[in-house]
Design an enzyme around this catalytic site. Sequence first.
Site, PDB file in Angstrom:
ATOM      1  N   THR A 140       0.820  -1.209   0.000  1.00 31.51           N
ATOM      2  CA  THR A 140       0.000   0.000   0.000  1.00 31.51           C
ATOM      3  C   THR A 140       0.855   1.261   0.000  1.00 31.51           C
ATOM      4  O   THR A 140       1.994   1.236   0.497  1.00 31.51           O
ATOM      5  CB  THR A 140      -0.915  -0.007   1.243  1.00 31.51           C
ATOM      6  OG1 THR A 140      -1.480   1.293   1.430  1.00 31.51           O
ATOM      7  CG2 THR A 140      -0.147  -0.341   2.521  1.00 31.51           C
ATOM      8  N   ASP A 141       0.286   2.357  -0.494  1.00 29.94           N
ATOM      9  CA  ASP A 141       1.012   3.634  -0.447  1.00 29.94           C
ATOM     10  C   ASP A 141       1.199   4.134   0.989  1.00 29.94           C
ATOM     11  O   ASP A 141       2.011   5.010   1.256  1.00 29.94           O
ATOM     12  CB  ASP A 141       0.293   4.709  -1.290  1.00 29.94           C
ATOM     13  CG  ASP A 141      -1.151   4.972  -0.883  1.00 29.94           C
ATOM     14  OD1 ASP A 141      -1.630   4.359   0.090  1.00 29.94           O
ATOM     15  OD2 ASP A 141      -1.805   5.806  -1.550  1.00 29.94           O
ATOM     16  N   GLU A 142       0.418   3.560   1.926  1.00 34.77           N
ATOM     17  CA  GLU A 142       0.506   4.037   3.317  1.00 34.77           C
ATOM     18  C   GLU A 142       1.874   3.754   3.943  1.00 34.77           C
ATOM     19  O   GLU A 142       2.216   4.347   4.962  1.00 34.77           O
ATOM     20  CB  GLU A 142      -0.608   3.419   4.165  1.00 34.77           C
ATOM     21  CG  GLU A 142      -1.979   3.812   3.654  1.00 34.77           C
ATOM     22  CD  GLU A 142      -3.087   3.656   4.681  1.00 34.77           C
ATOM     23  OE1 GLU A 142      -2.800   3.522   5.874  1.00 34.77           O
ATOM     24  OE2 GLU A 142      -4.255   3.669   4.260  1.00 34.77           O
ATOM     25  N   TYR A 194      -1.718  -0.249  11.202  1.00 35.46           N
ATOM     26  CA  TYR A 194      -1.926  -0.932   9.916  1.00 35.46           C
ATOM     27  C   TYR A 194      -0.736  -0.710   8.992  1.00 35.46           C
ATOM     28  O   TYR A 194      -0.140  -1.668   8.481  1.00 35.46           O
ATOM     29  CB  TYR A 194      -3.210  -0.426   9.239  1.00 35.46           C
ATOM     30  CG  TYR A 194      -3.281  -0.770   7.765  1.00 35.46           C
ATOM     31  CD1 TYR A 194      -3.479  -2.081   7.338  1.00 35.46           C
ATOM     32  CD2 TYR A 194      -3.117   0.223   6.780  1.00 35.46           C
ATOM     33  CE1 TYR A 194      -3.515  -2.401   5.985  1.00 35.46           C
ATOM     34  CE2 TYR A 194      -3.161  -0.086   5.434  1.00 35.46           C
ATOM     35  CZ  TYR A 194      -3.356  -1.405   5.033  1.00 35.46           C
ATOM     36  OH  TYR A 194      -3.383  -1.714   3.695  1.00 35.46           O
ATOM     37  N   LYS A 198       2.089  -3.303   7.436  1.00 34.01           N
ATOM     38  CA  LYS A 198       2.306  -3.524   5.999  1.00 34.01           C
ATOM     39  C   LYS A 198       3.761  -3.216   5.623  1.00 34.01           C
ATOM     40  O   LYS A 198       4.347  -3.879   4.768  1.00 34.01           O
ATOM     41  CB  LYS A 198       1.357  -2.651   5.166  1.00 34.01           C
ATOM     42  CG  LYS A 198      -0.112  -3.036   5.239  1.00 34.01           C
ATOM     43  CD  LYS A 198      -0.430  -4.403   4.653  1.00 34.01           C
ATOM     44  CE  LYS A 198      -0.365  -4.443   3.143  1.00 34.01           C
ATOM     45  NZ  LYS A 198      -0.804  -5.780   2.617  1.00 34.01           N
TER      46      LYS A 198
END
Length: 399
Positions: A140-142, A194, A198
């Site tokens: 993810t970009d997060e 989260y 990741k």
Amino acid sequence: MKKYLVTGAAGFIGANFVKYMLSKYDDIYIVILDKLTYAGNLGTIKNEIEDSRVEFVLGDICDKEKVSEIFSKHDIDYVVNFAAESHVDRSITNPQLFLETNILGTQNMLECAKQAWTTGKDSNGYPTYKDGKKYLQVSTDEVYGSLSKDYDQPQPLEITDEEVKQVVKGRTDIKTYGDKYFTETTPLDPRSPYSASKTSADLIVRAYNETYKMPINITRCSNNYGPYHFPEKLIPLIIKNILEGKKLPVYGKGENVRDWLYVEDHAKAIDMVLNSGRVGEVYNIGGFNEETNINIVKLVIDTIARIMKEEPSYQSVLKVPVEMINYDLITYVGDRLGHDMRYAIDPSKTARELGWYPETPFTVGIEKTIRWNLDNQDWVEEVASGDYQKYYEQMYKNR
Ligand code: NAD
Ligand code: DAU
């Protein structure tokens, strides 16, 4: 014939990926591994699991015996690991589960794939692998953290790279809320449990590539939207609440920016990375579609109100009179803890190397998504039965 092991395919993006792949390729076999958590639903893939090209296995990506069994039974070519705890708000309430599934689960998948694919050792002691195998981690970009929002009003985004311009020829309406973007070399800087989980997963995937020369790719994607999106996430939650005449909870001032990508464009990108991505590389996948949360909510209200007026037969789906679909439904609630301000992906590397770009304009994608929801209320009711109501009350009652 290529054999895929796709984890988490009873969830939103995994299911859309499986649907995309089955319609694109005849000669394909897909083993789905899914634990069917609250986010996984067999109804989402009911047609697919009846397909002779698909086998569904109920199980946990952390379960070594179960995953090894799949590798013993099938000569898997590609692993695509979608399975994860995926909701930021839930990670704030229960971080440990995110670490278990997202980090330990990823390591278990890597280890089982490594054992199944190893053929021997090279002269330097590195494992050697059967030809054509690949492990793809859906990230993810997060993991890159949060970008600043430099403009209150979006500015046109000019693409200067000629090659990227060629690929993105179909899109002319690109705009941005800031001067910086996430590229594949942006330092990892996660902020929520989260995104920290990741990121840890990405690091263990990279470690398997460096240490054991495992053939891997990592894809880092921005916010997806589309069919089969679980109604805990912003867009499907807003659609569901509008149809029920419930308040639309907007965190903080609604100024945070996300970069929205239609889910089928994500599925397409993953297929391209599997086929043509250079082994060991990270690929960013993004929508070229930055928008503030409040503008997203207003657009969804406007679109539903318009559809209801143009096609009154849809009003049967509403639990309230059509006049109630207006901005009065919006309610500003307490902000998410540690709320990332802005995400914006620069997908130039993926465009240049693989010829991919986000094809679906947001206005087209959001209308398709809303219509899908209107036409599939049985699915929404099914996934929102049981624990969903309890979740909603706990998450939103004291905000
Ligand atoms: P989702 O929450 O809709 O689905 C997750 C799926 O994984 C469910 O089917 C669930 O049953 C399954 N699962 C959970 N724990 C499992 C376990 N221990 N073993 C086996 N299966 C398990 O998630 P999503 O939105 O489809 O996201 C899929 C992946 O894409 C995730 O890895 C997420 O981090 C990543 N991602 C999501 C987005 C997005 O906008 N939704 C964007 C970028 C990346
Ligand atoms: O960027 C990719 C990520 O996008 C994925 O890695 C995650 O799995 C996925 O859940 C998504 O994370 P976000 O936190 O960005 O998505 P969410 O839909 O939860 O929230 C989008 C924005 O809307 C965010 O700024 C918070 C806000 N929001 C969300 C909800 C659920 C609200 O204002 N109100 C809400 O009720």
